[in-house]
Design an enzyme around this catalytic site. Structure first.
Site, mmCIF file in Angstrom:
data_model
loop_
_atom_site.group_PDB
_atom_site.id
_atom_site.type_symbol
_atom_site.label_atom_id
_atom_site.label_comp_id
_atom_site.label_asym_id
_atom_site.label_seq_id
_atom_site.Cartn_x
_atom_site.Cartn_y
_atom_site.Cartn_z
ATOM 1 N N HIS A 51 6.277 3.927 1.907
ATOM 2 C CA HIS A 51 5.240 3.056 2.471
ATOM 3 C C HIS A 51 5.662 1.581 2.526
ATOM 4 C CE1 HIS A 51 1.449 1.072 3.177
ATOM 5 N NE2 HIS A 51 1.438 0.574 1.965
ATOM 6 N N HIS A 76 4.856 -5.359 -1.810
ATOM 7 C CA HIS A 76 3.429 -5.697 -1.674
ATOM 8 C C HIS A 76 2.495 -4.899 -2.569
ATOM 9 C CE1 HIS A 76 2.940 -2.318 1.228
ATOM 10 N NE2 HIS A 76 1.684 -2.349 0.827
ATOM 11 N N GLU A 80 -0.251 -4.565 -7.802
ATOM 12 C CA GLU A 80 -1.472 -3.768 -7.809
ATOM 13 C C GLU A 80 -1.278 -2.413 -8.506
ATOM 14 O OE1 GLU A 80 -4.178 -4.997 -6.801
ATOM 15 O OE2 GLU A 80 -5.576 -3.319 -6.597
ATOM 16 N N ASP A 81 -0.165 -1.742 -8.220
ATOM 17 C CA ASP A 81 -0.032 -0.333 -8.610
ATOM 18 C C ASP A 81 0.989 -0.040 -9.707
ATOM 19 O OD1 ASP A 81 -1.861 0.167 -6.675
ATOM 20 O OD2 ASP A 81 -0.415 0.862 -5.179
ATOM 21 N N ASP A 263 -10.079 2.289 37.112
ATOM 22 C CA ASP A 263 -9.044 1.304 36.770
ATOM 23 C C ASP A 263 -8.415 1.601 35.424
ATOM 24 O OD1 ASP A 263 -11.429 0.536 35.722
ATOM 25 O OD2 ASP A 263 -11.070 -1.604 35.871
HETATM 26 MN MN MN Z 1 0.119 -0.880 0.876
#
Ligand code: MN
Length: 735
Positions: A51, A76, A80-81, A263
């Site tokens: 990811h 990134h 957080e993880d 269109d």
């Molecule tokens: Mn992410």
């Protein structure tokens, strides 16, 4: 693709636009992230590092950002993880990279629930404002794009929730930042999960008819290309199907199914300069019938996000309509990559002299020449949100306040009754003083009491928003009239004394009415009241009255002085001698061979015009129209110009064309510019530029710069322009 191959591709993508990137640092970030996420799996069962690597690929491929952004994209999710911290990332990489990663994590933590439009808009603004560095939001959007691309592995409820959020928050932000390509993909992917049936119907049906569609697009492309080649306009044409979400919106808006939507096609013509945009527009309208009401000139009036293009929709052969967007290369770059294009330019283009091309950036940077990237990002955000701060009410509504706002501003933004009864405030559940500065994301609660005394005058100094200040002022105006008059009177008297005017001078019945008129009040008491509640200031009142008193004194003095008249005589100059010479640039200058000739900018003569030459100092002979105000009889006989005017005439026939200017005054209406560009194309007039100015009384004045062979072609064009409904006057400006 194996992980190694994926990483190789990333390096290759970066190398293509930034060979000097910090590849060692990028690899270090990759290896660090791989280790930190070791053992974690995505919903697809793949190792998690897939990811961040894919997000970095998007950041490089779609946005072409710098090394720090690529590192931050790879890292990134580590704060957080994983056990990684800001401090560690900062030490191993750089404080900037750590800030970017933390910024992305912060945005990830915010929860959204579907809300009404205005709230949504505030949330979007808050998100951008919270990313102190605009790169944070660019990485966050890339993160969301990859998550949407791999949404198939999530549960259906999660798919719907994330897609709605993407449609309501992230696609509009991408649009706001001008990143059309990413916006489209986000919208299409969201549609796939929000309205699966509609999405699949659109995809299947358009796929089935693709060969037929492509044949049509190729044919149109060829037709336009041939005409533009003949005119000598350099161009690139791309044809494409409209993207699924935009087709879906048409189906909804027109309440039709796909077979009834015509269109589906859009063409994009990219040219070298603005003049050519209008040349292309003329050719297109000459080839196909324009559909009324579909023409839009975003070159003359750019969209707020900086987007520029001319749009028109025409009826092709077989009654199939299609849209055409015409723009220059620079406009195209900005339309596709938006703010990222600006950012990139600021990073790599410093001092390269391309400044003038990016009007939008230039405007933003106008007052800060030499600003560095960080300042640029700041100015960008200031410009977008006027230095706002976004805070929540206890039930989750977002309030948008000026930066530096206090609980007072917040209370009055909710309602004046809340402000007037405020006795205290809590921010994030802690009691704060009323001058506490609110931060983005704060939850603010106002404590009120029926027995509150009302605002204090100090609040006006503490409040940052005009709204709060004016509501407080209103309260004082209404509640405290007597007190206001007394307060106002004493500050007015103090100010008068300060500048040395006596109260008697002001109250003189001869002069007082004039003075009151000057300050805009009917009586002194009213003015005192206004000063008292803060609607007017004693300083202003006194300085305006003082100005008036001085003026009255001066008028008296002036009346006493006699007027003096000075007379100046003009000398007559002898007419210039006449001789005959040879043609130069289609011009014969009498008595002079091979002399430098230039055409004056003020009256732009073309062959067939009666002309006269002026010998400049150092720049050869400048050719004016005989009726140009700059070549008037007065000018020709002025002493300093005597002997410098010389006879010139047009040489034999040439194939040259000459730039000249027409001014067209019209009653303003829709599609005027469209009709004018068609007339230009039909008379083979090559457009160099068009400028449009609208007057308040609904007139439009076009200034058209074209190349003309001679006055015959010019007359043809003028006649054609007069045939257009609404055109009142066509002139050739001079002077
Ligand atoms: Mn992410």
């Amino acid at each position: 693709m194996t992980l190694d191959e994926q990483y190789e591709l990333l390096e290759k993508t970066i190398r293509a636009y930034n060979p000097a990137a910090d590849f060692a640092g990028i690899r270090a970030a990759y290896e660090y992230a791989e280790k930190a996420h070791d053992g974690q799996k995505r919903k697809s069962g793949e190792p998690y590092i897939i990811h961040p690597l894919a997000v970095a690929q998007i950041v490089a491929q779609e946005l072409k950002l710098d090394s720090e952004s690529i590192q931050a994209a790879l890292l990134h999710d580590v704060i957080e993880d994983t056990p990684a911290t800001h401090g560690e990332v900062s030490k191993l990489f750089s404080p900037t990279v750590a800030d970017l990663v933390e910024g992305v994590s912060k945005l990830t933590r915010i929860q959204y629930a579907t809300k009404e439009d205005e709230q949504m808009e505030n949330l979007r603004k808050m998100l951008i404002a919270m990313s102190k560095d605009i790169r944070v939001i660019l990485i966050k959007i890339s993160d969301r794009l990859h998550n949407m691309r791999t949404m198939e592995y999530q549960s259906p409820p999660k798919q719907k929730q994330k897609s709605t959020e993407t449609m309501e928050i992230y696609a509009p932000i991408a649009h706001r930042l001008g990143m059309q390509r990413m916006k489209w993909e986000l919208e299409d992917l969201s549609l796939k999960y929000i309205e699966p049936e509609a999405y699949h119907e659109i995809i299947t049906k358009t796929e089935a008819r693709r060969p037929e569609y492509e044949k049509f697009m190729n044919r149109m492309q060829l037709q336009m290309s041939e005409r533009l080649d003949a005119l000598g306009v350099q161009h690139l044409i791309y044809g494409r199907m409209k993207h699924p979400y935009s087709i879906y919106r048409k189906m909804l808006a027109q309440n039709r199914n796909l077979d009834e939507i015509f269109d589906l096609f859009a063409f994009r013509v990219i040219v070298e300069n603005v003049g050519d945009c209008y040349n292309v527009l003329g050719v297109v309208h000459d080839l196909y019938k324009p559909i009324l009401g579909r023409f839009k000139d975003y070159i003359g009036t750019p969209k707020p996000n900086g987007y520029q293009s001319v749009h028109t929709t025409v009826m092709g052969p077989d009654g199939i309509p299609f849209e055409i967007q015409i723009r220059t290369r620079e406009m195209h770059e900005i339309a596709e990559y938006g703010v990222a294009a600006h950012w990139k330019y600021k990073q790599n283009g410093q001092g390269s002299g391309t400044e003038g091309r990016y009007e939008w950036v230039r405007r933003l940077l106008e007052n800060q020449e030499g600003a560095d990237a960080e300042e640029y990002i700041h100015s960008l955000k200031v410009d977008m949100f006027g230095d706002s701060v976004f805070v929540f009410t206890p039930n989750g509504d977002v309030q948008n306040l000026p930066a530096g706002a206090t609980p007072i501003d917040f209370a009055y933004a909710i309602h004046s009754a809340v402000g007037n009864r405020m006795v205290g405030a809590k921010v994030n559940n802690r009691i704060v003083t009323l001058d506490h500065q609110l931060q983005n994301g704060d939850v603010v609660e106002i404590m009120t009491s029926k027995n509150a005394k009302g605002p204090s005058r100090d609040w006006m100094k503490i409040a940052r928003s005009n709204e709060a200040r004016s509501k407080i002022r209103q309260w004082f105006k209404k509640e405290k009239k007597e007190e206001n008059i007394a307060n106002g009177r004493s500050s007015f008297e103090a100010e008068l004394k300060h500048v040395g005017i006596s109260m008697k001078d002001v109250t003189d019945p001869e002069i007082l009415p004039t003075l009151l008129k000057k300050v805009g009040y009917l009586a002194l008491d009213e003015m005192y009241a206004a000063i008292g509640y803060g609607g007017f200031t004693a300083q202003k009142a006194v300085s305006r009255m003082q100005g008036e008193l001085v003026r009255i004194a001066k008028v008296h003095q002036a009346e006493r002085l006699a007027a003096e008249a000075a007379e100046h005589h003009k000398e007559e100059a002898p007419p210039p001698p006449g001789r005959k010479g040879k043609s130069e640039q289609g011009i014969v200058v009498e008595g002079l061979d091979n002399c430098l000739v230039k055409f004056s900018k003020c009256c732009t003569p073309v062959p067939g015009d009666e002309i006269i030459g002026f010998i400049t100092r150092g720049y050869g002979v400048s050719v004016h129209r005989a009726d140009c105000p700059n070549a008037s009889a007065d000018k020709r006989s002025a002493p300093d110009q005597a002997g410098r005017w010389i006879k010139v005439s047009w040489g034999g026939t040439t194939n040259d064309s000459y730039p000249t200017v027409l001014e067209v005054v019209c009653k303003d209406r829709h599609n005027l510019l469209m009709d004018i560009s068609t007339a230009l194309s039909q008379t083979n007039s090559f457009v160099l530029g068009i400028n449009l100015r609208s007057t308040e009384d609904e007139f439009a004045i076009f200034r058209i710069e074209v190349r003309m062979k001679d006055t015959r072609q010019l007359t043809m064009l003028t006649n054609k322009l007069y045939q257009i409904s609404g055109v009142l006057k066509v002139t050739r400006p001079a002077g």
